[in-house]
Structures are given as C-alpha cells and as structure tokens.
Design an enzyme around this catalytic site. Structure first.
Site, PDB file in Angstrom:
ATOM      1  N   LYS A  88      34.746  40.293   7.212  1.00 24.36           N
ATOM      2  CA  LYS A  88      35.911  41.166   6.889  1.00 24.36           C
ATOM      3  C   LYS A  88      36.694  40.342   5.680  1.00 24.36           C
ATOM      4  CE  LYS A  88      34.489  44.066   9.724  1.00 24.36           C
ATOM      5  NZ  LYS A  88      33.081  43.597   9.735  1.00 24.36           N
ATOM      6  N   ASP A  89      37.488  41.268   5.132  1.00 23.63           N
ATOM      7  CA  ASP A  89      38.198  40.655   4.192  1.00 23.63           C
ATOM      8  C   ASP A  89      39.567  39.522   4.468  1.00 23.63           C
ATOM      9  OD1 ASP A  89      37.390  43.499   3.419  1.00 23.63           O
ATOM     10  OD2 ASP A  89      37.803  42.617   1.510  1.00 23.63           O
ATOM     11  N   ARG A  90      39.942  38.697   3.590  1.00 19.75           N
ATOM     12  CA  ARG A  90      40.824  38.065   3.903  1.00 19.75           C
ATOM     13  C   ARG A  90      42.401  38.579   3.866  1.00 19.75           C
ATOM     14  NH1 ARG A  90      43.087  32.049   1.524  1.00 19.75           N
ATOM     15  NH2 ARG A  90      44.653  31.977   2.745  1.00 19.75           N
TER      16      ARG A  90
END
Length: 423
Positions: A88-90
C-alpha cells in the site's frame, strides 16, 4: 487522447492520457487522510486455525516495508515471518491484512507504535502472499483544483473511467521520491550487482533531504562503505544494512543486496517488468490503436484467466465482449518463461532485444532473488465506476480497483498535473 508533457512520466512509459480535456490540477495527499485505502480481502484463506495470526494493519504515513520491519523488531522476530497480500501507499491512511508466523495475540496486543494499529482477527495455516486480495477501495481528496469548467472536466473523465483508462503502473511502482526501482531491477537481471548497489544506495534525487543526497553522492563517488555509513541518516535502514554488510564483507555486492527484505528485492525485477509494460502500452496508443477496440492479433484475457487471440473474423464478437466487460485486451509482461507471448508482440520483444535481456536473465534473477519471475498477461485498460463530488475547489473521489491497478492512474487522468503533486 492527450500526451503527457512531464519528463518523469514519459521516462516511466506513461506517455498518454485517455481524455483530451485540460487537467483540473490540484494536489493529492496534502495530508495522509486525503488518500484512504481499504483492502478488500479474499474469502478466509487456510482454514480457521493454524500457526499464522491474521491481523488487520492500519498505518498512516508508513512505507509498508519499514512498517513490517518495525513490527518485527518490536516482536523480536524476523521480518520474513510477516506476510501481506498487497503493498500500500506510504503517504496515506491504509488498512490491510497481514499474517504473522508463530506469535501470540497477547504479543500483538502489547504493540504500541506511532501511527500504526494492528488487530488480531483470526488464525490460518497458510501465510498471506502477494495477490491474496480481491481489490482495494479508495477514498481520495484532490485539493485546490482549477475551478474553471471543473464540472465539465470531471464529468468527462468520470465517463472515460467507466469505459477505459490506460492501465499504467503508477509512479509508486517505481519509487515516489526516487523512481529507480526498475533501473535496479534491470541491473540485477544483468548480474551487475555492484552497479545495482551503487544505484540503490548512491543515486540521489532532488526531492530527498539534503543530508540524504550528500550521503548518497559520497558513496557514489567513493564506493567507501564505511565513510558513507557515517553520513547516512539513521532512518535509512535499508541502505545502512547494505553498507554495514559491505563494511564487513568488502566486494560482496550480491550479499549486500540480499540484506534487503526478500519482497523488496523481488520488487526491483518486477518493476522492470512493469516499466516494459508501460512502454509497450504507450507504443500501442501512439500507433493509433485504442484501449477498447481490438485489432487482429491482439491477445484477449477473460475474467477466469483464459486467453484468446482476436482475428478479423471474430472482430464483431470481440467488440461485444469488450463493451460488456467480459474480457480485456492484454499485453505480455516478459519473464523467465515467455511461452504464449504472441509473435506479433514486437514492441516488447524489440525493447528486450535492444537491451540484450533474454528469458535466461529472468531465470538467473529468479534464482538470485528466490522469486519466480514468470511471464504474465496484464489488461491494457482500467475500468471503474467513480463516485465524484465537487466541494468548492476540491474533488472527492471514491472507487474500487482490482489487485495490481493503481489509484494514481485514475487521479492523474483528472489532474494532468506534474507527478510530484501526486506523491
């Protein structure tokens, strides 16, 4: 169709937008809560009991690999005992499942990590692996858009998203601040391990902090692991692990690369595969072919994974299948086994020939990384129903995507902005 004017996107193969409208501009991820991701899990995997704890992980502004390492450190276990279905995105608030091997619910409940919550929801006799998810739900806010003709522009893109957008691998696939994972992957494929280390550790980018840029440049220019290690900021744990290893084992660059988490190491090679796909998709669009209309020789992929080839005789039937979402035109992502890649797929073959990359290179990388890099088909079109709402100068978007599809690919179609405004 409209061309991207941004060098970074073009360098990563993301050359086109599906729509001709001007972009709404704006900024993505002003705060992490502007980008919310909820993983949609598959049906329960591996039974209801076993040595793996299945946990719901919610993190804010954490890169997944670093979050996993921190959780493992607090549990006093190897990070290799933690598995997950999707990266997933940071700069976001994300919720997903992870599996943890042979720890107790009490150990997990005792964890207290800033901006991370982890909740035990069950047990299984199998770990979670990449791809073990049904998809992701996104709740996104684009702030400070250009309000001139905003309603019309949003409506055009929302309509296009329901039909077909280019299914590019997004910027985060290659590194948001340092878009070089595909370059490191190419070097690993070639067996150029010293240069792979020098690129990963020593290649500085303008969006990094100055102290990080200085330390990277020092290593690139000197190849002195001990000297650079003294300058590397403490939070750069992956780079520090590699240089600490080189300090103890001078010249063992393959060993230095293996200090990285296995999933991160494998992502370098798969990022190179992603880069090839982006370039091949852009080449197709530049040739005047569309996302939703097949030409003879196109490979089709159906929901059950079955593939077929479009012919002049089947054109009408294929058009009907495509319009009803029963199948998608697909491009082949090369790997150690390129059986099934159509002979007419000259774009990717030509790129590989120019680069001197063969299936043998992927086979060698598979042995080095201990990950299968098989060839695979990927749909060229992304299709989703977007719930959009204009709130003054902000645009609120809600939509769902299958695994491996990128929300930023949808957002860039609305924004058509410099990619640094999406990170």
């Amino acid at each position: 169709m409209r061309e991207s004017p941004y060098p970074l996107e073009r360098e990563l193969g993301m050359q086109f937008y599906a729509t001709d409208t001007a972009g709404i501009g704006g900024t993505l991820r002003t705060v992490p809560d502007d980008f919310i991701v909820d993983e949609i899990p598959l049906d329960k995997k591996g039974g209801t009991s076993g040595p793996y704890l299945i946990c719901r992980l919610t993190k804010t502004n954490w890169e997944l690999q670093h979050a996993v390492k921190e959780i493992a450190k607090r549990l006093n276990i190897s990070h290799r005992r933690i598995g997950w279905a999707g990266t997933k995105d940071r700069n976001a608030r994300t919720t997903q499942l992870v599996s943890i091997y042979k720890v107790t619910p009490e150990q997990v409940a005792a964890l207290h990590i800033k901006d991370i919550t982890i909740e035990v929801i069950g047990e299984a006799n199998e770990q979670l692996s990449l791809g073990d998810l049904a998809g992701n739900r996104f709740d996104i806010l684009i702030r400070n858009a250009d309000v001139e003709d905003l309603t019309s522009q949003v409506a055009t893109v929302t309509g296009a998203a329901a039909v077909a957008l280019p299914n590019y691998f997004g910027l985060q696939r290659f590194g948001v601040i340092r878009p070089l994972t595909h370059r490191v992957g190419e070097l690993i494929l070639r067996g150029e391990y010293e240069q792979a280390v020098a690129t990963y550790v020593g290649q500085a980018f303008p969006l990094e902090k100055e102290e990080a840029q200085r330390a990277r440049t020092l290593y690139r220019e000197t190849r002195d692991a001990a000297l650079a290690l003294r300058e590397l900021p403490v939070p750069m744990s992956f780079e520090r692990s590699m240089l600490s290893y080189l300090q103890a084992h001078p010249g063992d660059y393959p060993g230095a690369l293996r200090q990285l988490p296995p999933k991160l190491l494998s992502m370098f090679v798969s990022a190179f595969q992603s880069y090839l796909f982006n370039c091949a998709l852009s080449h197709r669009l530049a040739a005047g072919n569309t996302l939703a209309e097949a030409v003879p020789g196109d490979r089709l992929i159906f929901a059950n994974g079955r593939t077929d080839t479009a012919t002049a005789a089947s054109r009408a039937a294929v058009s009907l299948h495509l319009s009803r979402g029963r199948c998608s035109i697909a491009l082949f992502m090369p790997g150690r086994d390129d059986k099934g890649a159509p002979a007419g797929d000259e774009t990717t073959r030509g790129m590989l020939a120019d680069l001197g990359i063969t299936p043998d290179h992927f086979r060698r990388a598979s042995e080095f990384v201990q990950t299968k890099f098989d060839g695979a088909w990927r749909p060229i079109a992304l299709r989703t129903t977007v719930d959009s709402a204009i709130q003054g100068s902000d645009l609120h978007l809600k939509f769902t995507l299958p695994p491996g599809h990128y929300a930023t690919t949808v957002c860039r179609e609305y924004m058509k902005a410099d990619p640094v405004r999406m990170v």
